[in-house]
Scaffold this active site. Structure first.
Site: not given
Length: 214
Positions: A44, A119, A123, A155, A193-196
């Site tokens: 990962e 990330d 830009k 996302d 994931t923790e973010y998901e």
């Protein structure tokens, strides 16, 4: 993911050499020796706090997992989680920059690369920094074996659209594309994931599975 610098991060990594690889370049083409087996290796890239890679290692003991995180302060958090949850024989962590992965892995040494919630670098002048850009795809192609795959979740719709174009332009084979992963049968086996977990109710999760053509 950028966190405030933790002055103790390197000490935490040093204290956990049982599963934190401090000098990964020494093991190029020798990762089977690190794990003491010839099981497939899944990595990962940008593992964050480590929930996803750890839970995969628990669920699939016959696969070797390597979590890679550029920032030592973030990796230190994942290291503490492993300490608390239990060290696993099929899991290793390391702090390394994705752009230099050819220094760590030999050609065809990896069976699967995960890119989770990378990330987006929104830009346009930063597009080459995106982990799905043409900057990184040749690196993944080099280290993934002919039967291997790349899986990408996000996302961020803009990043997903950009990535699909990037994959197509590079000549990748599309195997699965999900525009709302959690509303499909695939969600039953999806490890988050923790973010998901935090953001999945705010909008769809997009996923791509593909491979590089020979």
């Amino acid at each position: 993911m950028r966190l405030r610098n933790n002055p103790k991060a390197l000490d935490i990594l040093e204290e956990n050499k049982e599963f934190v690889v401090l000098e990964p370049t020494k093991f190029k083409n020798k990762w089977s020796q690190v794990f003491n087996n010839d099981h497939p290796i899944y990595i990962e890239v940008g593992m964050g706090k480590g929930d996803f890679i750890y839970n995969n290692a628990v669920k699939y003991p016959d696969i070797n997992f390597i979590g890679i995180e550029k920032y030592p302060s973030v990796l230190a958090i994942a290291t503490k989680k492993v300490q608390t949850s239990g060290v696993l024989p099929n899991l290793r962590l390391m702090s390394y920059d994705a752009i230099e992965l050819l220094e760590v892995f030999e050609e065809n040494e990896i069976s699967l690369v995960y890119l989770n919630f990378s990330d987006p670098w929104p830009k346009s002048r930063h597009a080459k920094r995106r982990l799905t850009s043409e900057t990184f795809l040749p690196i993944y192609q080099n280290i993934i074996n002919q039967q291997g795959h790349l899986e990408f979740k996000t996302d961020n719709r803009g990043l997903f659209e950009y990535s699909l174009v990037s994959f197509q332009n590079y000549g990748m084979k599309f195997e699965q594309v999900f525009l709302d992963l959690h509303q499909t049968v695939e969600a039953e086996n999806n490890i988050m994931t923790e973010y998901e977990r935090k953001f999945c109710e705010k909008g769809p999760i997009y996923k791509f599975v593909g491979r590089f053509e020979a």
